[in-house]
Design a protein around this motif. Structure first.
Motif, PDB file in Angstrom:
ATOM      1  N   GLU A   1      -2.497   2.652  12.535  1.00  0.00           N
ATOM      2  CA  GLU A   1      -1.966   1.571  11.710  1.00  0.00           C
ATOM      3  C   GLU A   1      -2.356   0.210  12.269  1.00  0.00           C
ATOM      4  OE1 GLU A   1       2.426   0.029  10.696  1.00  0.00           O
ATOM      5  OE2 GLU A   1       1.873   1.890   9.648  1.00  0.00           O
ATOM      6  N   GLU A   2      -2.374   0.078  13.577  1.00  0.00           N
ATOM      7  CA  GLU A   2      -2.796  -1.194  14.182  1.00  0.00           C
ATOM      8  C   GLU A   2      -4.234  -1.527  13.799  1.00  0.00           C
ATOM      9  OE1 GLU A   2      -2.137  -0.780  18.354  1.00  0.00           O
ATOM     10  OE2 GLU A   2       0.051  -0.954  18.186  1.00  0.00           O
ATOM     11  N   GLU A   3      -5.087  -0.523  13.781  1.00  0.00           N
ATOM     12  CA  GLU A   3      -6.479  -0.747  13.396  1.00  0.00           C
ATOM     13  C   GLU A   3      -6.586  -1.056  11.904  1.00  0.00           C
ATOM     14  OE1 GLU A   3      -9.071  -1.045  15.472  1.00  0.00           O
ATOM     15  OE2 GLU A   3      -7.521  -0.862  17.017  1.00  0.00           O
ATOM     16  N   ILE A   4      -5.787  -0.381  11.096  1.00  0.00           N
ATOM     17  CA  ILE A   4      -5.786  -0.640   9.654  1.00  0.00           C
ATOM     18  C   ILE A   4      -5.396  -2.080   9.374  1.00  0.00           C
ATOM     19  CG2 ILE A   4      -4.504  -0.137   7.526  1.00  0.00           C
ATOM     20  CD1 ILE A   4      -4.514   2.825   8.424  1.00  0.00           C
ATOM     21  N   VAL A   5      -4.388  -2.580  10.080  1.00  0.00           N
ATOM     22  CA  VAL A   5      -3.944  -3.966   9.886  1.00  0.00           C
ATOM     23  C   VAL A   5      -5.081  -4.939  10.203  1.00  0.00           C
ATOM     24  CG1 VAL A   5      -2.420  -5.766  10.786  1.00  0.00           C
ATOM     25  CG2 VAL A   5      -1.493  -3.521  10.192  1.00  0.00           C
ATOM     26  N   LYS A   6      -5.821  -4.681  11.264  1.00  0.00           N
ATOM     27  CA  LYS A   6      -6.955  -5.556  11.611  1.00  0.00           C
ATOM     28  C   LYS A   6      -7.973  -5.587  10.478  1.00  0.00           C
ATOM     29  CE  LYS A   6      -6.673  -4.648  16.597  1.00  0.00           C
ATOM     30  NZ  LYS A   6      -7.369  -4.019  17.757  1.00  0.00           N
ATOM     31  N   LEU A   7      -8.263  -4.415   9.920  1.00  0.00           N
ATOM     32  CA  LEU A   7      -9.254  -4.332   8.844  1.00  0.00           C
ATOM     33  C   LEU A   7      -8.731  -4.974   7.561  1.00  0.00           C
ATOM     34  CD1 LEU A   7     -10.609  -0.695   9.398  1.00  0.00           C
ATOM     35  CD2 LEU A   7     -11.477  -2.856  10.314  1.00  0.00           C
ATOM     36  N   LEU A   8      -7.455  -4.761   7.265  1.00  0.00           N
ATOM     37  CA  LEU A   8      -6.868  -5.376   6.067  1.00  0.00           C
ATOM     38  C   LEU A   8      -6.824  -6.893   6.203  1.00  0.00           C
ATOM     39  CD1 LEU A   8      -3.917  -2.947   5.240  1.00  0.00           C
ATOM     40  CD2 LEU A   8      -6.128  -3.120   4.084  1.00  0.00           C
ATOM     41  N   ASN A   9      -6.591  -7.391   7.407  1.00  0.00           N
ATOM     42  CA  ASN A   9      -6.617  -8.841   7.633  1.00  0.00           C
ATOM     43  C   ASN A   9      -7.999  -9.413   7.316  1.00  0.00           C
ATOM     44  OD1 ASN A   9      -3.952  -8.882   8.452  1.00  0.00           O
ATOM     45  ND2 ASN A   9      -4.427  -8.878  10.650  1.00  0.00           N
ATOM     46  N   LEU A  10      -9.025  -8.692   7.725  1.00  0.00           N
ATOM     47  CA  LEU A  10     -10.398  -9.130   7.455  1.00  0.00           C
ATOM     48  C   LEU A  10     -10.680  -9.137   5.949  1.00  0.00           C
ATOM     49  CD1 LEU A  10     -13.213  -9.927   8.406  1.00  0.00           C
ATOM     50  CD2 LEU A  10     -13.728  -7.501   8.729  1.00  0.00           C
ATOM     51  N   ILE A  11     -10.226  -8.098   5.270  1.00  0.00           N
ATOM     52  CA  ILE A  11     -10.408  -8.035   3.817  1.00  0.00           C
ATOM     53  C   ILE A  11      -9.649  -9.167   3.134  1.00  0.00           C
ATOM     54  CG2 ILE A  11      -9.905  -6.676   1.750  1.00  0.00           C
ATOM     55  CD1 ILE A  11     -10.379  -4.160   3.465  1.00  0.00           C
TER      56      ILE A  11
ATOM     57  N   GLN B   1       1.502   3.514   0.824  1.00  0.00           N
ATOM     58  CA  GLN B   1       2.856   4.032   0.997  1.00  0.00           C
ATOM     59  C   GLN B   1       3.046   4.779   2.316  1.00  0.00           C
ATOM     60  OE1 GLN B   1       3.594   6.798  -2.193  1.00  0.00           O
ATOM     61  NE2 GLN B   1       1.528   7.635  -2.078  1.00  0.00           N
ATOM     62  N   VAL B   2       1.961   5.178   2.974  1.00  0.00           N
ATOM     63  CA  VAL B   2       2.101   5.891   4.247  1.00  0.00           C
ATOM     64  C   VAL B   2       2.257   4.925   5.421  1.00  0.00           C
ATOM     65  CG1 VAL B   2       0.728   7.814   3.379  1.00  0.00           C
ATOM     66  CG2 VAL B   2      -0.382   6.052   4.790  1.00  0.00           C
ATOM     67  N   LEU B   3       2.105   3.634   5.169  1.00  0.00           N
ATOM     68  CA  LEU B   3       2.231   2.646   6.230  1.00  0.00           C
ATOM     69  C   LEU B   3       3.692   2.304   6.477  1.00  0.00           C
ATOM     70  CD1 LEU B   3      -0.685   0.287   5.090  1.00  0.00           C
ATOM     71  CD2 LEU B   3      -0.747   2.013   6.918  1.00  0.00           C
ATOM     72  N   SER B   4       3.970   1.716   7.617  1.00  0.00           N
ATOM     73  CA  SER B   4       5.355   1.410   7.982  1.00  0.00           C
ATOM     74  C   SER B   4       5.847   0.115   7.341  1.00  0.00           C
ATOM     75  CB  SER B   4       5.481   1.306   9.502  1.00  0.00           C
ATOM     76  OG  SER B   4       4.720   0.207   9.997  1.00  0.00           O
ATOM     77  N   PHE B   5       4.994  -0.552   6.588  1.00  0.00           N
ATOM     78  CA  PHE B   5       5.367  -1.802   5.930  1.00  0.00           C
ATOM     79  C   PHE B   5       4.929  -1.743   4.472  1.00  0.00           C
ATOM     80  CE2 PHE B   5       1.226  -2.253   7.940  1.00  0.00           C
ATOM     81  CZ  PHE B   5       0.424  -2.745   6.916  1.00  0.00           C
ATOM     82  N   ASP B   6       5.468  -2.658   3.669  1.00  0.00           N
ATOM     83  CA  ASP B   6       5.097  -2.754   2.261  1.00  0.00           C
ATOM     84  C   ASP B   6       3.753  -3.483   2.170  1.00  0.00           C
ATOM     85  OD1 ASP B   6       4.848  -4.035  -0.425  1.00  0.00           O
ATOM     86  OD2 ASP B   6       6.754  -3.017  -0.775  1.00  0.00           O
ATOM     87  N   LEU B   7       2.743  -2.784   1.718  1.00  0.00           N
ATOM     88  CA  LEU B   7       1.387  -3.326   1.715  1.00  0.00           C
ATOM     89  C   LEU B   7       1.269  -4.590   0.864  1.00  0.00           C
ATOM     90  CD1 LEU B   7      -1.601  -2.932   2.538  1.00  0.00           C
ATOM     91  CD2 LEU B   7      -1.877  -1.526   0.508  1.00  0.00           C
ATOM     92  N   TYR B   8       1.840  -4.565  -0.337  1.00  0.00           N
ATOM     93  CA  TYR B   8       1.701  -5.700  -1.236  1.00  0.00           C
ATOM     94  C   TYR B   8       2.612  -6.863  -0.853  1.00  0.00           C
ATOM     95  CZ  TYR B   8      -1.159  -2.727  -4.188  1.00  0.00           C
ATOM     96  OH  TYR B   8      -2.162  -1.918  -4.656  1.00  0.00           O
ATOM     97  N   GLU B   9       3.661  -6.571  -0.126  1.00  0.00           N
ATOM     98  CA  GLU B   9       4.514  -7.654   0.371  1.00  0.00           C
ATOM     99  C   GLU B   9       3.812  -8.398   1.498  1.00  0.00           C
ATOM    100  OE1 GLU B   9       8.592  -7.613   2.877  1.00  0.00           O
ATOM    101  OE2 GLU B   9       8.795  -6.882   0.813  1.00  0.00           O
TER     102      GLU B   9
ATOM    103  N   HIS C   1      -1.956 -11.074  -2.081  1.00  0.00           N
ATOM    104  CA  HIS C   1      -3.199 -11.333  -2.813  1.00  0.00           C
ATOM    105  C   HIS C   1      -3.825 -10.039  -3.328  1.00  0.00           C
ATOM    106  CE1 HIS C   1      -6.756 -13.504  -4.028  1.00  0.00           C
ATOM    107  NE2 HIS C   1      -7.516 -12.677  -3.348  1.00  0.00           N
ATOM    108  N   PHE C   2      -3.527  -8.922  -2.685  1.00  0.00           N
ATOM    109  CA  PHE C   2      -4.127  -7.652  -3.097  1.00  0.00           C
ATOM    110  C   PHE C   2      -3.665  -7.233  -4.497  1.00  0.00           C
ATOM    111  CE2 PHE C   2      -4.843  -5.960   1.512  1.00  0.00           C
ATOM    112  CZ  PHE C   2      -5.865  -6.889   1.666  1.00  0.00           C
ATOM    113  N   ALA C   3      -2.464  -7.619  -4.874  1.00  0.00           N
ATOM    114  CA  ALA C   3      -1.946  -7.250  -6.193  1.00  0.00           C
ATOM    115  C   ALA C   3      -2.745  -7.934  -7.299  1.00  0.00           C
ATOM    116  CB  ALA C   3      -0.472  -7.604  -6.306  1.00  0.00           C
TER     117      ALA C   3
END
Length: 202
Positions: free
Chosen positions: A129-139, A169-177, A181-183
């Motif tokens: 999840e930590e790595e996913i957050v880094k990648l989502l931040n870049l996106i 939904q598998v992440l520990s936080f609400d992705l769209y919250e 901008h992703f919404a």
């Protein structure tokens, strides 16, 4: 006529979107991942790796989702799902497709199947999840300055990312919250491809 071996929440949904967008004649064969049908002999005879998606065209059997997507985009160029691959724009679109399909998807796979990495599932999930957050931040940073990942026109990378957004939904936080901008980005993508029932409902 194509035959797509498919399960709705899997990355095979990106291939389904492309088939819908291009209007290519196709049929589906459901492979229920939750029930382990990908490991049954019938499916392994088609793809010994036990992975989705699989696309069959006549006597040809295609595996590896990223390769299938590129193949379809080149065979159905009128849909304009990728720029000319021999241009800078094409290379950028390919880079983003690889980024989503390999890097981002790869870390989600660790969350889906932590047992394949280590007995300490929680550590695997936390690190992924930590790595996913880094990648989502870049996106997220990228989408602040452009409409879609590779510029002002959507590409295969965006369709694949739309599928990945459904895994939030598998992440520990609400992705769209966390990434509001992703919404709006997803709504723009849906507006670009109204013919894809899969994209409209993801």
């Amino acid at each position: 006529m194509y035959t797509l071996y498919h399960f709705p929440i899997s990355c095979s949904s990106a291939v389904k979107m492309v088939l819908e967008i291009t209007g290519a004649a196709h049929q589906e064969r459901s492979v229920n991942l939750f029930e382990g049908e990908q490991h049954q002999a019938e499916f392994l005879a088609i793809n010994p790796l036990g992975k989705l998606p699989v696309l069959v065209e006549g006597e040809n059997v295609f595996t590896q989702g990223e390769a299938i997507l590129i193949y379809l985009s080149q065979k159905h160029k009128n849909a304009q799902l990728m720029p000319d691959l021999a241009t800078y724009q094409g290379m950028e679109a390919l880079q983003w497709l690889n980024f989503i399909a390999s890097s981002l998807h790869g870390h989600f796979t660790k969350i889906f199947h932590p047992e394949k990495i280590s007995h300490d599932h929680q550590v695997v999930i936390q690190n992924a999840e930590e790595e996913i957050v880094k990648l989502l931040n870049l996106i997220d940073d990228t989408l602040e300055n452009r409409q879609f990942l590779a510029g002002n026109l959507p590409s295969l990378a965006d369709l694949y990312f739309a599928v990945v957004l459904g895994w939030g939904q598998v992440l520990s936080f609400d992705l769209y919250e966390r990434y509001p901008h992703f919404a709006s980005y997803k709504k723009q993508l849906q507006a670009e491809f109204p013919l894809s029932h899969t994209l409209q409902n993801i």
